[in-house]
Write an enzyme that holds these catalytic residues in place. Structure first.
Site, PDB file in Angstrom:
ATOM      1  N   LEU A 187      -7.526  76.766  97.892  1.00 55.46           N
ATOM      2  CA  LEU A 187      -8.774  75.996  97.923  1.00 55.46           C
ATOM      3  C   LEU A 187      -9.000  75.340  96.561  1.00 55.46           C
ATOM      4  CD1 LEU A 187     -11.227  75.320  99.742  1.00 55.46           C
ATOM      5  CD2 LEU A 187     -12.433  77.174  98.585  1.00 55.46           C
ATOM      6  N   HIS A 230     -11.329  83.711  87.516  1.00 57.60           N
ATOM      7  CA  HIS A 230     -11.339  82.528  86.649  1.00 57.60           C
ATOM      8  C   HIS A 230     -12.675  81.802  86.826  1.00 57.60           C
ATOM      9  CE1 HIS A 230     -10.295  78.552  85.103  1.00 57.60           C
ATOM     10  NE2 HIS A 230      -9.150  79.042  84.635  1.00 57.60           N
TER      11      HIS A 230
END
Length: 335
Positions: free
Chosen positions: A125, A229
């Site tokens: 994604l 992240h």
């Protein structure tokens, strides 16, 4: 109107651009034209039913229907771990105590495992920066579950997603630098490419055979175990809204978390309804709905206004054209 559609070989330049923009650590989008070309060939064959269900890897592109621009990518891999192991570290907590000393300690260890064989994976994604607002990310993310819901028998009962671990602004990966690199003496990008393009024998050959005690690791490495992240925080929120939860596994290279959910418990899979299409001049609904076709071969998905009455959904001609359907077709709708 934004449309999510199947990817094919003609999307190579677009996919390579997205791979470059995604940056380091995005394992499923290597900056390798040959690898991406192979992936797009497999995607086309998967949508056409030209491979076995277990080998299918469906790649989806987010396209602006007005301009033709490709602004994002997502994917569903029908199964992982069948031809190549799917290695992870399991975070294990062990308690040690000494009653005579009145001491009780909790030791956290990382243990190499291969537990997800045969599971379905949603991943890849990624959206361009200027598309990360306004619902485009949610459309692309949920389209993967609409794809699964169209023919759930082609997918596993358990679905997982891996999220990218923490990297510093200059591209360094604390977990790789302090831990994984000790076992894999190569550049992160090289290990990343080999993980995606080989049988992963090198991991079996070199990975630690014994538990790693995290108390012995430098603080920068300990601090990022199971952390996402910064660019992956929105993706994590979308996964959690669908029912995905961390399952105690982390990536062996960057220590990013793995989340999972039962296929039939994924909110979009569970709640979308199959309805018959009626095409009308205008739709009075206040909020748009998620709408997709009801087959993998002709899969397309949009977010548009829809009037639902019983088993019928009224759509505008523009929405029907974006989905490439006619009146009387069956679609899946999640309002």
């Amino acid at each position: 109107m934004l449309v999510v559609r199947p990817a094919g070989p003609a999307d190579l330049d677009h996919l390579l651009e997205l791979a470059i923009l995604s940056g380091p650590g995005f394992t499923s989008l290597p900056e390798d034209p040959d690898a991406l070309s192979d992936r797009l060939e497999l995607s086309q064959a998967s949508f056409r039913g030209g491979v076995t269900p277990q080998e299918a890897w469906y790649t989806l592109m987010l396209e602006d229907g007005d301009t033709g621009d490709i602004d994002g990518v997502g994917s569903v891999k029908a199964t992982v771990g069948l031809k190549r192991p799917f290695f992870s570290f399991r975070v294990v907590h062990n308690t040690a105590s000494s009653p005579s000393l009145g001491v009780k300690l909790d030791h956290q260890t990382l243990v190499l495992v291969n537990e997800c064989t045969g599971w379905t994976e949603v991943g890849s994604l990624f959206l361009k920066a200027d598309r990360r607002k306004g619902g485009a990310g949610r459309l692309l993310s949920q389209s993967r579950y609409m794809l699964i819901g169209a023919q759930p028998e082609l997918f596993a009962e358990n679905v997982l997603a891996e999220l990218r671990g923490v990297f510093t602004p200059d591209g360094a990966c604390p977990f790789w630098d302090h831990v994984a690199h000790k076992f894999f003496p190569m550049e992160f990008d090289h290990a990343d490419r080999m993980s995606g393009s080989t049988d992963k024998q090198f991991i079996l050959d070199l990975a630690p055979r014994h538990p790693i005690y995290t108390e012995l690791l430098p603080e920068p490495a300990r601090a990022v175990i199971g952390k996402v992240h910064p660019q992956g925080v929105p993706a994590m929120a979308l996964l959690e809204s669908e029912g995905f939860r961390p399952n105690g596994l982390v990536d062996i290279f960057d220590a990013g978390p793995t989340v999972s959910c039962g296929r039939d418990n994924i909110r979009t899979v569970r709640d979308a309804r199959r309805l018959t299409v009626e095409i009308v001049g205008s739709v009075e609904a206040e909020l748009p709905a998620l709408i997709s076709t009801d087959s993998i071969a002709a899969f397309r998905a949009v977010r548009a206004k829809a009037d639902i009455e019983g088993d019928t959904v009224r759509l505008t001609a523009e929405t029907a054209a974006a989905l490439k359907i006619k009146a009387g077709a069956t679609v899946r709708v999640k309002s």
